[in-house]
Design a protein around this motif. Structure first.
Motif, PDB file in Angstrom:
ATOM      1  N   UNK A   1      11.218  61.109  27.410  1.00 45.73           N
ATOM      2  CA  UNK A   1      11.961  59.964  27.932  1.00 45.73           C
ATOM      3  C   UNK A   1      11.189  59.265  29.054  1.00 45.73           C
ATOM      4  N   UNK A   2       9.900  59.025  28.775  1.00 47.51           N
ATOM      5  CA  UNK A   2       9.043  58.288  29.698  1.00 47.51           C
ATOM      6  C   UNK A   2       8.272  57.243  28.894  1.00 47.51           C
TER       7      UNK A   2
ATOM      8  N   UNK B   1       2.460  54.938  28.723  1.00 45.91           N
ATOM      9  CA  UNK B   1       1.462  54.941  29.796  1.00 45.91           C
ATOM     10  C   UNK B   1       1.579  56.212  30.638  1.00 45.91           C
ATOM     11  N   UNK B   2       2.816  56.664  30.902  1.00 44.19           N
ATOM     12  CA  UNK B   2       3.017  57.909  31.656  1.00 44.19           C
ATOM     13  C   UNK B   2       2.451  59.100  30.897  1.00 44.19           C
ATOM     14  N   UNK B   3       2.620  59.117  29.567  1.00 46.91           N
ATOM     15  CA  UNK B   3       2.056  60.195  28.750  1.00 46.91           C
ATOM     16  C   UNK B   3       0.543  60.223  28.880  1.00 46.91           C
ATOM     17  N   UNK B   4      -0.097  59.048  28.844  1.00 47.35           N
ATOM     18  CA  UNK B   4      -1.552  58.994  29.002  1.00 47.35           C
ATOM     19  C   UNK B   4      -1.979  59.631  30.325  1.00 47.35           C
ATOM     20  N   UNK B   5      -1.273  59.294  31.410  1.00 49.51           N
ATOM     21  CA  UNK B   5      -1.619  59.850  32.719  1.00 49.51           C
ATOM     22  C   UNK B   5      -1.400  61.365  32.753  1.00 49.51           C
ATOM     23  N   UNK B   6      -0.299  61.824  32.125  1.00 50.72           N
ATOM     24  CA  UNK B   6      -0.019  63.260  32.107  1.00 50.72           C
ATOM     25  C   UNK B   6      -1.076  64.017  31.314  1.00 50.72           C
ATOM     26  N   UNK B   7      -1.510  63.452  30.194  1.00 49.49           N
ATOM     27  CA  UNK B   7      -2.551  64.103  29.386  1.00 49.49           C
ATOM     28  C   UNK B   7      -3.850  64.194  30.175  1.00 49.49           C
ATOM     29  N   UNK B   8      -4.190  63.133  30.903  1.00 55.81           N
ATOM     30  CA  UNK B   8      -5.390  63.168  31.738  1.00 55.81           C
ATOM     31  C   UNK B   8      -5.271  64.260  32.805  1.00 55.81           C
ATOM     32  N   UNK B   9      -4.067  64.402  33.398  1.00 52.28           N
ATOM     33  CA  UNK B   9      -3.869  65.422  34.428  1.00 52.28           C
ATOM     34  C   UNK B   9      -4.027  66.820  33.854  1.00 52.28           C
ATOM     35  N   UNK B  10      -3.511  67.054  32.649  1.00 52.00           N
ATOM     36  CA  UNK B  10      -3.660  68.368  32.023  1.00 52.00           C
ATOM     37  C   UNK B  10      -5.123  68.658  31.705  1.00 52.00           C
ATOM     38  N   UNK B  11      -5.835  67.643  31.224  1.00 53.05           N
ATOM     39  CA  UNK B  11      -7.259  67.828  30.938  1.00 53.05           C
ATOM     40  C   UNK B  11      -8.047  68.153  32.192  1.00 53.05           C
TER      41      UNK B  11
ATOM     42  N   UNK C   1       1.243  59.874  21.179  1.00 52.29           N
ATOM     43  CA  UNK C   1       1.710  59.522  22.516  1.00 52.29           C
ATOM     44  C   UNK C   1       3.133  58.980  22.457  1.00 52.29           C
ATOM     45  N   UNK C   2       3.450  58.216  21.429  1.00 52.25           N
ATOM     46  CA  UNK C   2       4.807  57.675  21.287  1.00 52.25           C
ATOM     47  C   UNK C   2       5.816  58.798  21.085  1.00 52.25           C
ATOM     48  N   UNK C   3       5.488  59.777  20.233  1.00 50.82           N
ATOM     49  CA  UNK C   3       6.411  60.900  20.021  1.00 50.82           C
ATOM     50  C   UNK C   3       6.629  61.685  21.311  1.00 50.82           C
ATOM     51  N   UNK C   4       5.559  61.923  22.059  1.00 51.92           N
ATOM     52  CA  UNK C   4       5.696  62.621  23.327  1.00 51.92           C
ATOM     53  C   UNK C   4       6.530  61.816  24.316  1.00 51.92           C
ATOM     54  N   UNK C   5       6.310  60.506  24.358  1.00 49.60           N
ATOM     55  CA  UNK C   5       7.070  59.648  25.265  1.00 49.60           C
ATOM     56  C   UNK C   5       8.557  59.689  24.933  1.00 49.60           C
ATOM     57  N   UNK C   6       8.889  59.676  23.631  1.00 42.07           N
ATOM     58  CA  UNK C   6      10.293  59.723  23.225  1.00 42.07           C
ATOM     59  C   UNK C   6      10.925  61.055  23.611  1.00 42.07           C
ATOM     60  N   UNK C   7      10.192  62.150  23.428  1.00 45.40           N
ATOM     61  CA  UNK C   7      10.730  63.471  23.770  1.00 45.40           C
ATOM     62  C   UNK C   7      10.943  63.608  25.275  1.00 45.40           C
TER      63      UNK C   7
END
Length: 332
Positions: free
Chosen positions: A29-30, A33-43, A21-27
């Motif tokens: 630029x969010x 917590x935003x990555x967690x929400x985005x992953x839930x939306x994709x699922x 999640x940290x690597x995705x957040x860095x890529x």
């Protein structure tokens, strides 16, 4: 904006495999917590991805899954042609589109070519501008580029070398050229097709008037001819000089031995050659033309006179003198 980010997240996982999640957040630029929400939306949308905890954990797609979302948008297709020059894409406002286009191109490649492309990205970088070029002072580049894309005429307020130095002119922008880190506009106007340096544009006023590029005009062909004409005008004379081995090296002349080398070198003008040869100091002696030799001799005498006297203030600077430390305080 979020839809674009979800596509980017999905393409990142497809191209790189497991990512935390940290690597995705860095890529992206969010925040994490935003990555967690985005992953839930994709699922929730049915994308087969899963996450694992622990040191080797992270998010990844189910093996064999590949997204079909690899079609390029118009901006991404334009940016793909600037893939070797990310700085140029950013100056044109296409930096984000370029990053997304690269991900889509990678996603469309089979595994082996994709790995090869990644190795190239990791090991090679093209940085075209010179060390002392300030390529960021182009505030009107975006407006000019928009006019080029839309084929709309503009009114330029432009600063040039000869009088009158500031002019205003209606032009029809045919294309943009990036040469040695500097942007140029090729445009039609009252005097025919001309080239304008973007960093010398003082103001741009877009017009509603459209235009058609003249039949047979080719930007590459025009620029090639422009460079040929520039080089032909550049060196209109020559100088006869004596060079030390160091002077020959700096001037690109093949030395004839360990001593002085005499050579004829092309020059643009006496004024330009005067400045350039002074840079070589004592590693060059100008033999001809007489006007250039006299100019350099006059400058050398003026320098000798200036440095033979005492510095301003009348105090002699002895061997132990140290110049005052520079003022490093911020302005204001």
């Amino acid at each position: 904006m979020r839809a674009s980010r979800l596509v980017t997240l999905l393409l990142l996982l497809q191209n790189r495999g497991r990512m935390t999640a940290r690597q995705l957040a860095d890529e992206l630029e969010v925040s994490v917590r935003t990555v967690y929400r985005d992953v839930e939306a994709l699922g929730a949308a049915g994308i087969p991805l899963y996450g694992t905890a622990g040191h080797a954990g992270g998010y990844r797609l189910v093996d064999g899954y590949r997204t079909r979302l690899t079609g390029l948008t118009a901006d991404e297709a334009q940016a793909a042609f600037l893939a070797a020059l990310p700085g140029a894409a950013a100056e044109l406002g296409l930096g984000e589109a370029l990053a997304t286009a690269r991900l889509k191109l990678l996603a469309a490649l089979p595994a082996e070519p994709r790995e090869h492309a990644e190795r190239i990205r990791e090991r090679f970088l093209l940085d075209a501008p010179g060390w002392y070029d300030d390529t960021h002072r182009v505030p009107h580049l975006a407006a000019v580029a928009a006019a080029v894309w839309a084929r709309r005429a503009v009114v330029l307020r432009y600063r040039r070398w000869r009088a009158p130095e500031e002019i205003e002119r209606r032009v029809e922008p045919y294309g943009l050229v990036l040469k040695a880190g500097r942007w140029y506009l090729v445009a039609g106007g009252p005097s025919g097709t001309r080239t304008y340096r973007i960093d010398r544009i003082l103001d741009v006023r877009p017009l509603e008037e459209g235009f058609a590029v003249p039949d047979g005009f080719d930007l590459t062909g025009y620029w090639t001819g422009h460079l040929a004409g520039f080089r032909a005008r550049l060196h209109t004379g020559e100088a006869w000089v004596r060079l030390t081995p160091e002077g020959a090296r700096r001037l690109g002349v093949t030395p004839t031995g360990d001593g002085w080398t005499e050579a004829r070198v092309p020059i643009e003008s006496v004024d330009h050659a005067h400045r350039e040869f002074l840079r070589l100091g004592t590693d060059v002696e100008v033999l001809a033309p007489a006007e250039l030799r006299a100019r350099i001799a006059e400058t050398a005498r003026a320098l000798a006179t200036r440095y033979e006297g005492q510095p301003p203030g009348g105090r002699s600077r002895g061997p132990g003198h140290r110049p005052p430390a520079p003022d490093t305080r911020a302005p204001g």
